[in-house]
Write a protein that holds these residues in place. Structure first.
Motif: not given
Ligand SMILES: [Zn+2]
Length: 304
Positions: A90, A94-95, A211, A269
Motif C-alpha cells: 500500500h 512506511d511502505h 498491513d 512490522h
Molecule cells: Zn505500515
C-alpha cells in the motif's frame, strides 16, 4: 554479502521448538531477507517495511520499499540490475517512501531491462500505484520530474507501473513465467487500498500480509500451504479502536497461519507498542498455530 560465511543462529523460543535464521543469505538456493522490520516510527531502531527474495545469489524481488530500506538494500549487497519486479502492499510512507532513492540510484547501475512495479488501485484517500509513480516521476508535475526519462522510454530502462484492482476481493496474478508467479489479493487496512502478496518461485511460496485487519478474510486463501508467511504485527492483543480497525492482533495472525497451514511464520512490522511483548504475542499465536515462529530483525535471512 556474496562470499561471506553464513553464520547460522539457533533461536530457542520459549515454547519448546526451534528454527534457523541466518545473518546473511547464501549464494545457493532461495532466501527471504528482511530489509526493514519496523513500522513508521523513527525511534525503533529499524528500517520501515521492506523485503527481498534472493535466488542463487541474486536479489530478484523487492516487496515494499519503506523509509530507510534502501540503506539496508545496500547493506544486503543486492544489485539493482537483478531486480525482476517491485510489489507494494500500500502507499503509506512506511511502505513506499524509498522508491525515489532506488530509481535515482539506478542511474549509477548498469540496468538495461524494464522494471515492473505493482501496487493497489486508488481511492479518495490514496493515489493508485500509477498515480503515485506519476506524482514522483511524471514529466509535467512529478516532484522528481528530473527522473522522468525512466517513465518515457528515453533512458536505459523503463519503470513500468501497474495497478491491481482492490475493489474485487479476488486473487490476481500480475506476472507469471516458467520460473515464478506473482499473485496479489486485496486486504482490509481501514480506508487504505491494500494488498497481500504471494511469490511462488520454483516449488516454494512466500506470502506477505502487508498491513491489514483481516476484515476481508482474504489472506488465508493467499497463504495456503505457504513455506513462509510474513505477518505484520503492528498492535498487541486486545487493542481496540482505530488501531484494531487497521491491524490484526497476534491471535488473528495465529488463526490465519493455522487455517492456511503455513510452514513458518515470520512476525514483522514490529513497533514500540509490540516490541518487548514477544512472549505474550507468542502465547496468543500459540493458541492457534503450532509451527515455527520467528520475530524479524533487519537484514535477517530465512532459507526456503
Ligand atoms: Zn505500515
Amino acid at each position: 554479502m556474496l562470499n561471506k560465511c553464513i553464520i547460522l543462529v539457533l533461536f530457542f523460543m520459549s515454547m519448546n521448538f526451534s528454527v534457523f535464521a541466518a545473518t546473511t543469505c547464501d549464494e545457493d538456493g532461495l532466501w527471504l531477507q528482511v530489509l526493514g522490520s519496523g513500522g513508521p516510527e523513527l525511534d525503533d531502531g529499524r528500517a520501515s517495511s521492506s523485503y527481498v527474495i534472493w535466488s542463487e545469489g541474486r536479489a530478484r524481488f523487492v516487496i515494499d520499499i519503506g523509509s530507510g530500506s534502501m540503506f539496508q538494500f545496500e547493506q544486503s549487497g543486492a544489485s539493482i540490475n537483478d531486480i525482476e519486479a517491485i510489489m507494494l502492499s500500500h502507499m503509506h510512507v512506511d511502505h513506499s517512501n524509498d522508491l525515489p532513492a532506488l530509481i535515482k540510484a539506478s542511474f549509477f547501475s548498469n540496468r538495461s531491462h524494464d522494471l515492473p512495479i505493482f501496487g493497489p488501485s486508488g481511492n479518495n484517500f490514496m493515489p493508485s500505484l500509477k498515480h503515485y509513480v506519476d506524482g514522483l516521476f511524471g514529466n509535467e508535475h512529478g516532484a522528481y520530474r528530473y527522473l522522468s526519462s525512466y517513465l518515457d522510454g528515453s533512458d536505459t530502462y523503463r519503470l513500468l507501473p501497474h495497478n491491481v484492482d482492490v475493489t474485487k476481493q479476488k486473487e490476481e496474478t500480475v506476472l507469471v513465467n516458467s520460473q515464478y508467479k506473482l499473485i496479489a489479493i486485496p486486504v482490509h487496512h481501514g480506508v487504505i487500498p491494500a494488498l497481500a502478496w504471494r511469490v511462488e518461485f520454483a516449488d516454494k511460496a512466500i506470502v506477505f500480509s502487508g498491513d491489514m485487519s483481516n476484515r476481508y478474510n482474504t489472506l488465508v486463501r493467499l497463504a495456503k500451504q505457504a513455506d513462509i508467511l510474513v505477518a505484520h504485527n503492528a498492535v498487541p492483543e486486545g487493542v481496540k479502536g482505530v488501531a484494531r480497525s487497521l491491524h490484526m492482533p497476534p491471535s488473528v495472525i495465529g488463526q490465519i497461519a493455522e487455517q492456511a497451514h503455513v510452514k513458518q511464520l515470520v512476525i514483522s512490522h514490529r513497533m514500540k507498542r509490540t516490541l518487548g511483548q514477544e512472549k505474550t504475542t507468542l502465547t496468543h499465536i500459540r493458541k492457534k498455530y503450532e509451527g515455527p515462529v520467528m520475530f524479524a530483525d533487519d537484514l535477517q535471512c530465512f532459507r526456503l
